[in-house]
Design a protein around this motif. Structure first.
Motif, PDB file in Angstrom:
ATOM      1  N   ALA A   1     -34.872 -14.286  -4.889  1.00 17.11           N
ATOM      2  CA  ALA A   1     -36.318 -14.207  -4.627  1.00 17.11           C
ATOM      3  C   ALA A   1     -36.781 -15.513  -4.007  1.00 17.11           C
ATOM      4  O   ALA A   1     -36.132 -16.533  -4.178  1.00 17.11           O
ATOM      5  CB  ALA A   1     -37.078 -13.943  -5.924  1.00 17.11           C
ATOM      6  N   PRO A   2     -37.868 -15.530  -3.300  1.00 17.72           N
ATOM      7  CA  PRO A   2     -38.779 -14.440  -2.975  1.00 17.72           C
ATOM      8  C   PRO A   2     -38.237 -13.592  -1.828  1.00 17.72           C
ATOM      9  O   PRO A   2     -37.527 -14.088  -0.951  1.00 17.72           O
ATOM     10  CB  PRO A   2     -40.060 -15.152  -2.576  1.00 17.72           C
ATOM     11  N   LEU A   3     -38.591 -12.309  -1.855  1.00 15.59           N
ATOM     12  CA  LEU A   3     -38.179 -11.362  -0.819  1.00 15.59           C
ATOM     13  C   LEU A   3     -39.368 -10.520  -0.383  1.00 15.59           C
ATOM     14  O   LEU A   3     -40.250 -10.223  -1.184  1.00 15.59           O
ATOM     15  CB  LEU A   3     -37.089 -10.425  -1.347  1.00 15.59           C
ATOM     16  N   SER A   4     -39.353 -10.126   0.889  1.00 13.73           N
ATOM     17  CA  SER A   4     -40.377  -9.216   1.405  1.00 13.73           C
ATOM     18  C   SER A   4     -40.035  -7.794   0.985  1.00 13.73           C
ATOM     19  O   SER A   4     -38.929  -7.515   0.518  1.00 13.73           O
ATOM     20  CB  SER A   4     -40.442  -9.306   2.929  1.00 13.73           C
ATOM     21  N   GLN A   5     -40.973  -6.904   1.190  1.00 16.34           N
ATOM     22  CA  GLN A   5     -40.731  -5.498   0.854  1.00 16.34           C
ATOM     23  C   GLN A   5     -39.541  -4.952   1.644  1.00 16.34           C
ATOM     24  O   GLN A   5     -38.696  -4.249   1.101  1.00 16.34           O
ATOM     25  CB  GLN A   5     -41.976  -4.675   1.141  1.00 16.34           C
ATOM     26  N   GLY A   6     -39.454  -5.287   2.915  1.00 10.75           N
ATOM     27  CA  GLY A   6     -38.336  -4.839   3.745  1.00 10.75           C
ATOM     28  C   GLY A   6     -37.002  -5.381   3.263  1.00 10.75           C
ATOM     29  O   GLY A   6     -35.993  -4.667   3.250  1.00 10.75           O
ATOM     30  N   GLN A   7     -36.998  -6.657   2.888  1.00 10.31           N
ATOM     31  CA  GLN A   7     -35.765  -7.256   2.370  1.00 10.31           C
ATOM     32  C   GLN A   7     -35.358  -6.605   1.047  1.00 10.31           C
ATOM     33  O   GLN A   7     -34.173  -6.384   0.797  1.00 10.31           O
ATOM     34  CB  GLN A   7     -35.953  -8.761   2.177  1.00 10.31           C
ATOM     35  N   LEU A   8     -36.348  -6.290   0.215  1.00  9.93           N
ATOM     36  CA  LEU A   8     -36.055  -5.610  -1.043  1.00  9.93           C
ATOM     37  C   LEU A   8     -35.462  -4.229  -0.790  1.00  9.93           C
ATOM     38  O   LEU A   8     -34.516  -3.822  -1.477  1.00  9.93           O
ATOM     39  CB  LEU A   8     -37.312  -5.483  -1.900  1.00  9.93           C
ATOM     40  N   ALA A   9     -35.993  -3.514   0.184  1.00 12.84           N
ATOM     41  CA  ALA A   9     -35.456  -2.198   0.527  1.00 12.84           C
ATOM     42  C   ALA A   9     -34.011  -2.320   1.008  1.00 12.84           C
ATOM     43  O   ALA A   9     -33.143  -1.524   0.625  1.00 12.84           O
ATOM     44  CB  ALA A   9     -36.326  -1.528   1.584  1.00 12.84           C
ATOM     45  N   GLU A  10     -33.758  -3.331   1.809  1.00 15.13           N
ATOM     46  CA  GLU A  10     -32.410  -3.567   2.326  1.00 15.13           C
ATOM     47  C   GLU A  10     -31.425  -3.906   1.201  1.00 15.13           C
ATOM     48  O   GLU A  10     -30.338  -3.353   1.126  1.00 15.13           O
ATOM     49  CB  GLU A  10     -32.472  -4.725   3.318  1.00 15.13           C
ATOM     50  N   GLU A  11     -31.825  -4.810   0.325  1.00 10.34           N
ATOM     51  CA  GLU A  11     -30.951  -5.263  -0.762  1.00 10.34           C
ATOM     52  C   GLU A  11     -30.724  -4.199  -1.826  1.00 10.34           C
ATOM     53  O   GLU A  11     -29.637  -4.096  -2.380  1.00 10.34           O
ATOM     54  CB  GLU A  11     -31.534  -6.515  -1.421  1.00 10.34           C
ATOM     55  N   SER A  12     -31.750  -3.412  -2.117  1.00  7.81           N
ATOM     56  CA  SER A  12     -31.651  -2.420  -3.192  1.00  7.81           C
ATOM     57  C   SER A  12     -31.136  -1.068  -2.707  1.00  7.81           C
ATOM     58  O   SER A  12     -30.789  -0.215  -3.520  1.00  7.81           O
ATOM     59  CB  SER A  12     -33.016  -2.224  -3.844  1.00  7.81           C
ATOM     60  N   LEU A  13     -31.123  -0.875  -1.385  1.00  7.31           N
ATOM     61  CA  LEU A  13     -30.753   0.407  -0.771  1.00  7.31           C
ATOM     62  C   LEU A  13     -31.730   1.526  -1.126  1.00  7.31           C
ATOM     63  O   LEU A  13     -31.394   2.701  -1.081  1.00  7.31           O
ATOM     64  CB  LEU A  13     -29.316   0.814  -1.148  1.00  7.31           C
ATOM     65  N   LEU A  14     -32.957   1.155  -1.473  1.00  7.10           N
ATOM     66  CA  LEU A  14     -34.008   2.123  -1.767  1.00  7.10           C
ATOM     67  C   LEU A  14     -34.891   2.295  -0.531  1.00  7.10           C
ATOM     68  O   LEU A  14     -35.039   1.364   0.255  1.00  7.10           O
ATOM     69  CB  LEU A  14     -34.888   1.633  -2.922  1.00  7.10           C
TER      70      LEU A  14
ATOM     71  N   ASP B   1     -38.296   2.396   1.696  1.00 10.26           N
ATOM     72  CA  ASP B   1     -39.483   1.528   1.684  1.00 10.26           C
ATOM     73  C   ASP B   1     -40.551   2.049   0.734  1.00 10.26           C
ATOM     74  O   ASP B   1     -41.175   1.291   0.000  1.00 10.26           O
ATOM     75  CB  ASP B   1     -40.096   1.405   3.087  1.00 10.26           C
ATOM     76  N   ARG B   2     -40.777   3.337   0.779  1.00 14.13           N
ATOM     77  CA  ARG B   2     -41.814   3.961  -0.046  1.00 14.13           C
ATOM     78  C   ARG B   2     -41.524   3.775  -1.543  1.00 14.13           C
ATOM     79  O   ARG B   2     -42.422   3.510  -2.337  1.00 14.13           O
ATOM     80  CB  ARG B   2     -41.874   5.435   0.315  1.00 14.13           C
ATOM     81  N   THR B   3     -40.257   3.890  -1.924  1.00 11.09           N
ATOM     82  CA  THR B   3     -39.866   3.718  -3.321  1.00 11.09           C
ATOM     83  C   THR B   3     -40.014   2.267  -3.742  1.00 11.09           C
ATOM     84  O   THR B   3     -40.459   1.973  -4.859  1.00 11.09           O
ATOM     85  CB  THR B   3     -38.415   4.198  -3.530  1.00 11.09           C
ATOM     86  N   VAL B   4     -39.676   1.347  -2.861  1.00 10.95           N
ATOM     87  CA  VAL B   4     -39.836  -0.081  -3.149  1.00 10.95           C
ATOM     88  C   VAL B   4     -41.317  -0.402  -3.321  1.00 10.95           C
ATOM     89  O   VAL B   4     -41.697  -1.133  -4.247  1.00 10.95           O
ATOM     90  CB  VAL B   4     -39.198  -0.954  -2.046  1.00 10.95           C
ATOM     91  N   ARG B   5     -42.160   0.147  -2.474  1.00 11.06           N
ATOM     92  CA  ARG B   5     -43.606  -0.074  -2.578  1.00 11.06           C
ATOM     93  C   ARG B   5     -44.124   0.427  -3.935  1.00 11.06           C
ATOM     94  O   ARG B   5     -44.891  -0.249  -4.614  1.00 11.06           O
ATOM     95  CB  ARG B   5     -44.328   0.615  -1.419  1.00 11.06           C
ATOM     96  N   TYR B   6     -43.670   1.606  -4.346  1.00  8.05           N
ATOM     97  CA  TYR B   6     -44.061   2.167  -5.642  1.00  8.05           C
ATOM     98  C   TYR B   6     -43.573   1.255  -6.776  1.00  8.05           C
ATOM     99  O   TYR B   6     -44.329   0.942  -7.702  1.00  8.05           O
ATOM    100  CB  TYR B   6     -43.480   3.578  -5.794  1.00  8.05           C
ATOM    101  N   ALA B   7     -42.329   0.820  -6.694  1.00 13.00           N
ATOM    102  CA  ALA B   7     -41.754  -0.052  -7.728  1.00 13.00           C
ATOM    103  C   ALA B   7     -42.535  -1.364  -7.816  1.00 13.00           C
ATOM    104  O   ALA B   7     -42.834  -1.841  -8.923  1.00 13.00           O
ATOM    105  CB  ALA B   7     -40.281  -0.313  -7.433  1.00 13.00           C
ATOM    106  N   LEU B   8     -42.862  -1.964  -6.683  1.00 14.48           N
ATOM    107  CA  LEU B   8     -43.613  -3.215  -6.674  1.00 14.48           C
ATOM    108  C   LEU B   8     -45.000  -3.024  -7.281  1.00 14.48           C
ATOM    109  O   LEU B   8     -45.476  -3.882  -8.034  1.00 14.48           O
ATOM    110  CB  LEU B   8     -43.726  -3.771  -5.256  1.00 14.48           C
ATOM    111  N   ASN B   9     -45.643  -1.911  -6.971  1.00 14.99           N
ATOM    112  CA  ASN B   9     -46.960  -1.636  -7.563  1.00 14.99           C
ATOM    113  C   ASN B   9     -46.862  -1.531  -9.076  1.00 14.99           C
ATOM    114  O   ASN B   9     -47.704  -2.074  -9.796  1.00 14.99           O
ATOM    115  CB  ASN B   9     -47.562  -0.357  -6.975  1.00 14.99           C
TER     116      ASN B   9
END
Length: 90
Positions: free
Chosen positions: A41-54, A56-64
């Motif tokens: 960390a820190p990571l952007s939403q896009g980087q989180l999607a890339e790293e987690s293989l989830l 974008d929409r799921t990452v956004r939900y998880a972050l919320n």
């Protein structure tokens, strides 16, 4: 994040047990995003999607969900002020 929400997060320091208890109640996607942030960390939403293989929409939900539980916070990226980067609060 509202001002009162930010103030509450600033005044509240979670113990590891409290952090884990809050995380335990969240969906698997939020747990995975938290695990990725724990190691890189820190990571952007896009980087989180890339790293987690989830998606974008799921990452956004998880972050919320993580933000609602005061487990994740964000700030503007120093490299690109148009992007938010996320990090764990504990």
């Amino acid at each position: 994040m509202s001002t009162s929400h930010a103030e509450a997060a600033d005044n509240e320091t979670l113990t590891d047990d409290e952090f884990r208890d809050r995380l335990r109640e969240l969906p698997p996607s939020a747990k995975l995003v938290a695990k990725v942030l724990e190691s890189d960390a820190p990571l952007s939403q896009g980087q989180l999607a890339e790293e987690s293989l989830l998606p974008d929409r799921t990452v956004r939900y998880a972050l919320n969900r993580l933000e609602e539980s005061d487990l994740v916070d964000s700030r503007y990226s120093f490299k690109d002020a148009r992007k938010q980067v996320y990090f764990l609060t504990n």
